[in-house]
Design a protein around this motif. Sequence first.
Motif: not given
Length: 256
Positions: A135-141
């Motif tokens: 979830k967090k890396i998707t937000e980082k995209f």
Amino acid sequence: MDRSVRKTPPGQFRSNLRVISSDHCTHHSACENCSVRHVAMCNALNEEEVNLLNEISNDFNRDTKQILCAEGDPAEHLYNIRAGTVRLSKMLPDGRRQITGFLFPGDFFGLACKDIYSYTAEAVTPVETCRFPRKKITEKFRELPNLGERVFDMTTTELQSAHDQMLLLGRKTAREKLCSFLLYMAEKTAALGGHPENHAYLPMSRSDVADYLGLTVETVSRQFTKLAQSGLIRLEGAHHVILLDREAIHDLAEGE
């Protein structure tokens, strides 16, 4: 990165790696000197952006034969391999195993179309990874568009590899399959450095190779022997193959 673990040269693998799973990333300063930074998903980021990515990263390392993620488990993390080799596999309804791919330093895995992993990822050798909450890396995209573009490019390459694997399993003979695999592994070995272009390092077992190519272990061993007797390859132990006539091996892989 755990400071007590020495850095491994590209293309080499540790046999004494401890199992480590920390609550936060401890290798911030090591990222700048990471041996696979040039091929990893973070290579599109500058130093400041890498620091932002490190905020959600933790070290997640596994020893040989240990599971990193299992088929059917919630897809909660994405993994970027820093060292070692990982095999991806699926279990068929009759209990047989199909290996769908091998991953190496610089590769990543863990993206899922649904909320569960569609494969099992297991360490072939001791493995070091950077692990990111999905979830967090998707937000980082959104925060780091270069990262999203890099992951998209790498995913496209992965899809192409999947198509190549379908051709390998569906249309090629046993000899063509093994020759194709040796050429692929020679390219991977060269990309990681430390060996000449005609050297293929095979960290996996013959059983793994058989399950990847859709062959029996006996057939794989027989084809290795035939290629060696023909003077096309030289076997140096269980894990090293020298391609003595790369052009001829390429022709065999293409069915010529």
